[in-house]
Write a protein that holds these residues in place. Sequence first.
Motif, PDB file in Angstrom:
ATOM      1  N   MET A  50      39.688  27.654  28.553  1.00 31.84           N
ATOM      2  CA  MET A  50      39.939  27.737  29.983  1.00 31.84           C
ATOM      3  C   MET A  50      39.057  28.641  30.497  1.00 31.84           C
ATOM      4  O   MET A  50      38.263  29.291  29.826  1.00 31.84           O
ATOM      5  CB  MET A  50      41.603  28.436  30.222  1.00 31.84           C
ATOM      6  N   LYS A  51      38.819  28.727  32.029  1.00 31.27           N
ATOM      7  CA  LYS A  51      38.014  29.441  32.319  1.00 31.27           C
ATOM      8  C   LYS A  51      38.738  30.757  33.021  1.00 31.27           C
ATOM      9  O   LYS A  51      39.917  31.013  33.346  1.00 31.27           O
ATOM     10  CB  LYS A  51      37.542  28.681  33.807  1.00 31.27           C
ATOM     11  N   PRO A  52      37.892  31.718  33.401  1.00 31.89           N
ATOM     12  CA  PRO A  52      38.590  33.271  33.555  1.00 31.89           C
ATOM     13  C   PRO A  52      39.555  33.028  34.799  1.00 31.89           C
ATOM     14  O   PRO A  52      40.534  33.690  34.966  1.00 31.89           O
ATOM     15  CB  PRO A  52      37.373  34.167  34.008  1.00 31.89           C
ATOM     16  N   HIS A  53      39.307  32.367  35.829  1.00 29.73           N
ATOM     17  CA  HIS A  53      40.068  32.112  36.899  1.00 29.73           C
ATOM     18  C   HIS A  53      41.606  31.620  36.528  1.00 29.73           C
ATOM     19  O   HIS A  53      42.560  31.918  37.167  1.00 29.73           O
ATOM     20  CB  HIS A  53      39.583  31.326  38.207  1.00 29.73           C
ATOM     21  N   HIS A  54      41.703  30.788  35.580  1.00 31.38           N
ATOM     22  CA  HIS A  54      42.916  30.351  35.104  1.00 31.38           C
ATOM     23  C   HIS A  54      43.739  31.561  34.542  1.00 31.38           C
ATOM     24  O   HIS A  54      44.701  31.939  34.819  1.00 31.38           O
ATOM     25  CB  HIS A  54      42.729  29.315  34.028  1.00 31.38           C
ATOM     26  N   ALA A  55      42.960  32.546  33.906  1.00 32.51           N
ATOM     27  CA  ALA A  55      43.637  33.667  33.246  1.00 32.51           C
ATOM     28  C   ALA A  55      44.126  34.574  34.265  1.00 32.51           C
ATOM     29  O   ALA A  55      45.100  34.968  34.379  1.00 32.51           O
ATOM     30  CB  ALA A  55      42.439  34.318  32.598  1.00 32.51           C
ATOM     31  N   VAL A  56      43.262  34.465  35.530  1.00 29.91           N
ATOM     32  CA  VAL A  56      43.824  35.576  36.625  1.00 29.91           C
ATOM     33  C   VAL A  56      45.151  34.812  37.061  1.00 29.91           C
ATOM     34  O   VAL A  56      45.982  35.628  37.401  1.00 29.91           O
ATOM     35  CB  VAL A  56      42.673  35.404  37.679  1.00 29.91           C
ATOM     36  N   ARG A  57      44.979  33.494  37.567  1.00 29.58           N
ATOM     37  CA  ARG A  57      46.253  32.806  37.555  1.00 29.58           C
ATOM     38  C   ARG A  57      47.250  33.221  36.739  1.00 29.58           C
ATOM     39  O   ARG A  57      48.732  33.398  37.339  1.00 29.58           O
ATOM     40  CB  ARG A  57      46.276  31.373  37.865  1.00 29.58           C
ATOM     41  N   GLN A  58      47.141  33.049  35.608  1.00 25.45           N
ATOM     42  CA  GLN A  58      48.367  33.455  34.662  1.00 25.45           C
ATOM     43  C   GLN A  58      48.860  34.866  34.625  1.00 25.45           C
ATOM     44  O   GLN A  58      49.690  35.190  34.079  1.00 25.45           O
ATOM     45  CB  GLN A  58      47.836  33.212  33.267  1.00 25.45           C
ATOM     46  N   GLY A  59      48.007  35.598  35.283  1.00 21.91           N
ATOM     47  CA  GLY A  59      48.527  37.232  35.379  1.00 21.91           C
ATOM     48  C   GLY A  59      47.487  38.322  34.591  1.00 21.91           C
ATOM     49  O   GLY A  59      47.933  39.296  34.212  1.00 21.91           O
ATOM     50  N   ILE A  60      46.333  37.712  34.175  1.00 24.27           N
ATOM     51  CA  ILE A  60      45.434  38.678  33.482  1.00 24.27           C
ATOM     52  C   ILE A  60      44.394  39.448  34.475  1.00 24.27           C
ATOM     53  O   ILE A  60      43.556  38.454  34.938  1.00 24.27           O
ATOM     54  CB  ILE A  60      44.640  38.132  32.265  1.00 24.27           C
ATOM     55  N   ALA A  61      44.241  40.433  34.777  1.00 25.74           N
ATOM     56  CA  ALA A  61      43.092  41.009  35.292  1.00 25.74           C
ATOM     57  C   ALA A  61      42.538  42.169  34.520  1.00 25.74           C
ATOM     58  O   ALA A  61      42.769  42.687  33.901  1.00 25.74           O
ATOM     59  CB  ALA A  61      43.548  42.020  36.733  1.00 25.74           C
ATOM     60  N   ARG A  62      41.173  42.327  34.903  1.00 25.09           N
ATOM     61  CA  ARG A  62      40.367  43.209  34.121  1.00 25.09           C
ATOM     62  C   ARG A  62      39.437  44.071  34.976  1.00 25.09           C
ATOM     63  O   ARG A  62      38.991  43.636  36.216  1.00 25.09           O
ATOM     64  CB  ARG A  62      39.556  42.273  33.044  1.00 25.09           C
ATOM     65  N   THR A  63      38.806  44.920  34.274  1.00 29.25           N
ATOM     66  CA  THR A  63      37.715  45.771  35.074  1.00 29.25           C
ATOM     67  C   THR A  63      36.621  45.848  33.886  1.00 29.25           C
ATOM     68  O   THR A  63      36.842  45.315  32.812  1.00 29.25           O
ATOM     69  CB  THR A  63      37.971  47.292  35.305  1.00 29.25           C
ATOM     70  N   PHE A  64      35.455  46.034  34.420  1.00 34.50           N
ATOM     71  CA  PHE A  64      34.234  45.993  33.532  1.00 34.50           C
ATOM     72  C   PHE A  64      33.720  47.194  33.213  1.00 34.50           C
ATOM     73  O   PHE A  64      33.624  48.257  33.890  1.00 34.50           O
ATOM     74  CB  PHE A  64      33.275  44.969  34.318  1.00 34.50           C
ATOM     75  N   GLN A  65      32.794  46.908  31.865  1.00 37.61           N
ATOM     76  CA  GLN A  65      32.382  48.463  31.496  1.00 37.61           C
ATOM     77  C   GLN A  65      31.179  48.913  32.617  1.00 37.61           C
ATOM     78  O   GLN A  65      31.007  49.994  32.570  1.00 37.61           O
ATOM     79  CB  GLN A  65      31.654  47.832  30.061  1.00 37.61           C
TER      80      GLN A  65
END
Lengths: 278, 657
Positions: free
Chosen positions: A94-109
């Motif tokens: 899947m793509k990152p935006h799918h992950a966002v929909r599922q409820g995963i958010a992140r910050t970057f180094q």
Amino acid sequence: MNAHPAIGPALGQPDASDDGIAKGEVLLKVDNVSLSFGGVKAITDISFDVRKGEIRAIIGPNGAGKTSMLNVVNGFYTPQQGTITFRGVERRAMKPHHAVRQGIARTFQNVALFKGMTTLENIMAGRSVHMHRNVFWQMLWHGPALKEEIEHREKVEEIIDFLEIEHIRRTPVGKLPYGLQKRVELGRALAMEPSLLLLDEPMAGMNLEEKEDMSRFIIDVNQQRGTTIALIEHDMGVVMDLSDRVVVLDYGKKIADGPPDEVKNDQAVIDAYLGVAH
Amino acid sequence: MAQTTMLDTFPKYLLLNAERFGDRPAMRHKDYGIWQTWTWSRQLDEIRAFALGLQALGFSRGDKVAVVGANRPRLYWTFAAVQSLGGVPVPVYADAVAEEMAYVLDHAGVRFAVAQDQEQVDKLLSFRETIPALTDIVYDESRGLRDYPRERLHDFAEVQAAGRAALAADPARGRAWEEGVRAGSGDDVSVMLYTSGTTGRSKGVVLTAAASVKAALDTVRFDGLTEKDSVLAYLPLAWVGDHYLNFAQGYVSGFCMNCPESQQTVAQDMREIGPTFYFAPPRVFESLLTSVTIRMEDAGRFKQWLFRHFIEVARKHGEAILEKRPVPLSGRLAYALGDFMLYGPLKNVLGMSNIRVAYTAGEAIGADLFSFFRSLGINLKQLYGQTEAFLYVTAQKDGQVRADTVGPAAPNVEIRIADNGEVLFRSPGQFSGYYKEDDKTAEVLTEDGFIRTGDAGFFEADGQLKIIDRAKDVGKLKDGSLFAPKYIENMLKFFPNIKEAVAFGDGRDFCAAFINIDLTAVGNWAERNNIAYASYQELAGHPRVYDIIAGHVNEANRRLAQEPMMAGAQVARFLILHKELDADDGELTRTQKVRRSFIADRYGELIEALYDGSTEKYVETEVTFEDGRKGRISATVRIADAAVHGRPARPHAEAAE
């Protein structure tokens, strides 16, 4: 202070995101994952889990595969082998935006904000995943679309208050010092109201005071908003103080997994960090 | 005017304001990005709820309540709520460390503490057990406090909810509370303000209700403040200035108090609110001017020209227009254009568009700085005040404003100059004593009830008071002329190139000074003039820098010569110190004030060199680096002579005795 009764009480309450997982149950499960780029094996046969409500740290020397692991979890890389189960559902490619929909958010180094936009706009951008009116409504920006915007703005103001960044609300983030940019980035991730928050070196490049502030915010996010957190960090003091459980990677392999105290005294971990005579 | 109604306690004014200004704003606070407003009637409701809630916690008449935190509506409500129950609020400096706070709370015998947030609650909890009188702590912001043991720790909202529940169950309680307010006496203690304690342990200044109200009424009338005015409440809650200017004047006149969103947003909040009454210490005005100057340097050429041109116009005519003095028509037209092009927008950016009255106090303010703001059309004036007076001792009248004086006695204040030059006053708002320290009260009171300020000053011919120094620092030269070191130092420090100065002369033949250059200003000059330097020390010793400073000293002497009282103590010799005075080395206090006696000890050799006629002196000085290590620096410091005006040149060495 909670002067505004309409928004006030929501602040102190656990995360609204209802993912149907009870506190302490497994939220994310990584099973026998391997990832390689051509001949380079970035991750080899790694398994671990993240439980709802905990702060989970992933540590390891440079090049151990920590960021790759995070990229696998949020769908940026698809592993060649192994499975990832999030909220009880096994994931396909899947793509990152799918992950966002599922409820995963992140910050970057390295901070990845919209430099020309203000703090407020950046955090509002984090809400876009929750906006439902279509582009035509948004262009009209009236009636339901405006009402929706106001609701989201209230959520964003809660986050601004929570992270104590009121004074930079209208400042373009490119002009902000690094420590504050990191805080804005955390704000944008929080705006997505994730059930799992991934933090890639949240303290990198910070001075001691900024680190203490950030630690405080991470604990507050975890305790007051009930957000589950997985973080990568090099500062061992921070990791040992913050996290409930630590997984240690070295050369793409898992070498230890457990509570901070246990991991700290693990011979394999000490060797990985200090090096051993071969 | 409505505000002249004479009552004798602040809670009585609360009831009156809820009646006469019920729908007018009393309090605003920016929260979640939006200004929340409470009208006087809503404010009454909030205060009553909290007061009844306190009663439910066992509050009894005479109890003292510490108030710790930043400018928040709930903390201001606490003042009135406590007063309405016959208790005494004791505001405490929020940045005080736990130990200082414990001293004040213990000394005052505080029973309740109302704190802003977790930080303050943590401080209070760290010493709660050691103060037997302290029973309950109430907090405003619940963040981070969720898991604290709730025993004797209460959320402000819950205390209010308990008060509202009690009121709903028995409306008679509300009436009883109002009866209690109306029965309050002007002789009751209204507030206890602890001095900041720069000169030893802080003392509790006891102010009674009637005196406080009377003082506030006088100045409200003096500046014509009404319910239509508004202020930004950003000064420390425990400082007399905040309690007087915002709380006391607000209750008496009914104006609206605006609490900023946070300490860092004051400038933005000021812009949004546009207060009509404003107070700031001189350094705030200084930093505003600096930021304007710096931003103009980044502007394009045309804008820079525009700025310079219209600032010059303002300098010529601005103050005259403000003071309604005659100005030629061409000047008025140029000023009107400048107002449209520059002054208006500039004031808008600074949040000063609506200001009717602004005050500064606390330190001497440079004439140029003072004039800059006045020339923009801002009615900036000076006052001189003391905690013991409940602020005002003197205040300048509109139209009779000068940078170097603090104005004539405020309404109903009597001022007398003692034989030693110390300023004494008697005022309607004066304190009734230091709490539990009768001996100290006796020290500051004269037999006929005047209060010794500890400051030396004199009246100018036009009846304005001029404060020159702390009375204990004022001395005399050998020939008997007055020597006020701080006055001379301030005169020198108004030059941007001079950062710090220390004057000597008590018991000497003439006055001499140490000078610290301002590395930013002089460094900037050096850069523009291609002067290379590696360190402060090198730049400070540069002959051309000495020339510049000599020019400044000469100019300061010329100004001193124009003042009959001060002309005797012109700076005849000076040197530029080879290092910056530093708090780490103990030369300055943490608030950047010069520690005279310490410097006199440390640089004894240099002081002698100033007076023995030598032209240079080799010295070695120990310094402390930021990481705490010590080192030594050595230098040969040049000593220069300066021109003295209006009197025969003195020998530049003291006569041998």
